[in-house]
Design a protein around this motif. Structure first.
Motif, short mmCIF file in Angstrom:
data_model
loop_
_atom_site.label_atom_id
_atom_site.label_comp_id
_atom_site.label_asym_id
_atom_site.label_seq_id
_atom_site.Cartn_x
_atom_site.Cartn_y
_atom_site.Cartn_z
N ASP A 49 -10.44 30.62 10.38
CA ASP A 49 -9.52 30.88 11.47
C ASP A 49 -10.26 31.33 12.72
OD1 ASP A 49 -7.42 30.22 9.85
OD2 ASP A 49 -6.81 32.29 9.47
N SER A 50 -11.27 32.18 12.55
CA SER A 50 -11.99 32.66 13.73
C SER A 50 -12.78 31.53 14.36
CB SER A 50 -12.91 33.83 13.37
OG SER A 50 -13.99 33.40 12.59
N ALA A 51 -13.14 30.53 13.58
CA ALA A 51 -13.90 29.41 14.13
C ALA A 51 -13.03 28.52 15.00
CB ALA A 51 -14.52 28.60 12.99
N THR A 52 -11.73 28.52 14.78
CA THR A 52 -10.85 27.64 15.52
C THR A 52 -9.85 28.38 16.40
OG1 THR A 52 -9.33 27.54 13.65
CG2 THR A 52 -11.01 25.82 13.78
N GLY A 53 -9.93 29.69 16.44
CA GLY A 53 -8.99 30.47 17.22
C GLY A 53 -9.21 30.32 18.72
N SER A 54 -8.38 31.00 19.47
CA SER A 54 -8.46 30.88 20.92
C SER A 54 -9.49 31.85 21.50
CB SER A 54 -7.09 31.12 21.55
OG SER A 54 -6.70 32.46 21.37
N VAL A 55 -9.74 31.66 22.77
CA VAL A 55 -10.66 32.52 23.52
C VAL A 55 -9.80 33.32 24.50
CG1 VAL A 55 -12.59 32.55 25.14
CG2 VAL A 55 -12.50 30.81 23.33
N ILE A 56 -10.09 34.61 24.61
CA ILE A 56 -9.37 35.42 25.60
C ILE A 56 -10.36 36.05 26.56
CG2 ILE A 56 -7.37 35.86 24.12
CD1 ILE A 56 -8.45 38.74 23.73
N LEU A 57 -9.87 36.30 27.75
CA LEU A 57 -10.61 37.02 28.78
C LEU A 57 -9.74 38.19 29.20
CD1 LEU A 57 -12.74 37.40 31.10
CD2 LEU A 57 -11.30 35.85 32.45
N VAL A 58 -10.33 39.38 29.24
CA VAL A 58 -9.61 40.57 29.69
C VAL A 58 -10.38 41.14 30.89
CG1 VAL A 58 -8.55 42.75 29.03
CG2 VAL A 58 -8.96 40.99 27.28
N GLU A 59 -9.80 40.95 32.06
CA GLU A 59 -10.42 41.38 33.32
C GLU A 59 -9.31 41.86 34.25
OE1 GLU A 59 -12.27 42.55 36.17
OE2 GLU A 59 -13.75 41.49 34.95
N ASP A 60 -9.40 43.11 34.71
CA ASP A 60 -8.32 43.67 35.53
C ASP A 60 -8.46 43.39 37.02
OD1 ASP A 60 -10.44 45.39 35.86
OD2 ASP A 60 -9.32 47.21 35.42
N ASN A 61 -9.60 42.92 37.48
CA ASN A 61 -9.76 42.54 38.88
C ASN A 61 -9.20 41.13 39.05
OD1 ASN A 61 -11.00 41.15 41.15
ND2 ASN A 61 -12.31 42.94 41.38
N PRO A 62 -8.12 40.95 39.80
CA PRO A 62 -7.47 39.63 39.92
C PRO A 62 -8.40 38.51 40.40
CG PRO A 62 -6.14 41.32 40.97
CD PRO A 62 -7.44 41.97 40.60
N ASP A 63 -9.26 38.82 41.37
CA ASP A 63 -10.18 37.80 41.89
C ASP A 63 -11.20 37.38 40.82
OD1 ASP A 63 -8.90 37.81 44.37
OD2 ASP A 63 -10.24 39.35 45.17
N LEU A 64 -11.76 38.38 40.13
CA LEU A 64 -12.73 38.07 39.09
C LEU A 64 -12.06 37.38 37.90
CD1 LEU A 64 -15.03 41.22 39.06
CD2 LEU A 64 -15.49 38.96 40.04
N LYS A 65 -10.85 37.79 37.59
CA LYS A 65 -10.12 37.16 36.48
C LYS A 65 -9.94 35.67 36.75
CE LYS A 65 -5.58 37.09 34.41
NZ LYS A 65 -4.22 37.53 34.61
N THR A 66 -9.54 35.31 37.95
CA THR A 66 -9.38 33.90 38.31
C THR A 66 -10.72 33.17 38.26
OG1 THR A 66 -7.49 34.42 39.72
CG2 THR A 66 -8.62 32.34 40.14
N LYS A 67 -11.74 33.76 38.85
CA LYS A 67 -13.07 33.15 38.89
C LYS A 67 -13.62 32.96 37.48
CE LYS A 67 -17.71 33.94 40.68
NZ LYS A 67 -18.57 34.85 41.47
N TYR A 68 -13.56 34.01 36.65
CA TYR A 68 -14.09 33.94 35.29
C TYR A 68 -13.28 32.97 34.43
CZ TYR A 68 -16.74 38.24 36.38
OH TYR A 68 -17.58 39.18 36.91
N SER A 69 -11.97 32.95 34.61
CA SER A 69 -11.12 32.02 33.84
C SER A 69 -11.51 30.58 34.11
CB SER A 69 -9.64 32.22 34.19
OG SER A 69 -9.19 33.46 33.75
N LEU A 70 -11.69 30.24 35.38
CA LEU A 70 -12.09 28.88 35.74
C LEU A 70 -13.46 28.55 35.17
CD1 LEU A 70 -10.84 28.77 39.45
CD2 LEU A 70 -9.88 27.51 37.50
N MET A 71 -14.38 29.50 35.24
CA MET A 71 -15.74 29.29 34.75
C MET A 71 -15.75 29.06 33.23
SD MET A 71 -18.99 31.86 35.17
CE MET A 71 -18.60 32.12 36.89
N ILE A 72 -15.05 29.89 32.49
CA ILE A 72 -15.03 29.77 31.03
C ILE A 72 -14.28 28.51 30.62
CG2 ILE A 72 -14.22 30.83 28.88
CD1 ILE A 72 -14.70 33.59 30.32
N SER A 73 -13.16 28.21 31.27
CA SER A 73 -12.40 26.99 30.96
C SER A 73 -13.23 25.74 31.21
CB SER A 73 -11.13 26.92 31.80
OG SER A 73 -10.24 27.92 31.42
#
Length: 173
Positions: A49-73
């Protein structure tokens, strides 16, 4: 190249004084005949299950959250990323979804990123926790927690890719 059964893995792990999971995850993926895709069919269900589960990002800075989300995606091969601004929402998500990897900002404001990480591990002992930090004290806390990875800010595609290639519990992306 061989697939020892659990009894043999237990003997090998005791002889080398390491855990069975360390034996499994230290396996060199590039040596596998499948070209890097590990056969997990004979591994425990929670590991699969851990091999196929989802990836999460937890970042409280809205600008960094958007930037990091796009980068990881951009790096992972499908739309498995869910991003959150706080620990409560991310933990709630993890209680109903299998999480393979969590990128957690170690400097979450008004929250303890390390408490969240431990709660995620309690839900799934094979979840990969990768802390993102710029604070040396938080980097040391992350290492003391035996996290799966640590990225010093600024986050880059190269740093994320390297962490994903060296996960403690390999995941399919």
């Amino acid at each position: 190249m061989r697939k020892p059964d659990l009894e043999m893995l237990d003997k090998i792990s005791r002889a080398l004084n390491i855990s069975i999971s360390d034996l499994v995850v230290r396996y060199n993926k590039s040596d596998h005949p499948s070209g890097g895709a590990l056969d997990r069919s004979d591994m425990p269900a929670d590991y699969q299950d851990s091999a196929t589960g989802s990836v999460i990002l937890v970042e409280d800075n809205p600008d960094l959250k958007t930037k990091y989300s796009l980068m990881i995606s951009d790096i992972i091969s499908n739309d498995r990323l869910d991003s959150f601004s706080n620990a409560v929402d991310s933990y709630s998500h993890a209680t109903t979804n299998s999480i393979s990897t969590a990128f957690i900002d170690a400097e979450l404001s008004n929250e303890n990123a390390f408490v969240l990480a431990q709660k995620l591990i309690d839900l799934n002992p094979h979840a990969n926790i990768i802390f993102i930090t710029e604070n040396p004290a938080n980097a040391m806390k992350a290492l003391d927690m035996f996290c799966s990875g640590l990225i010093l800010k600024p986050l880059t595609k190269e740093k994320v890719t390297k962490q994903l290639e060296h996960l403690r519990y390999p995941a399919a992306f």
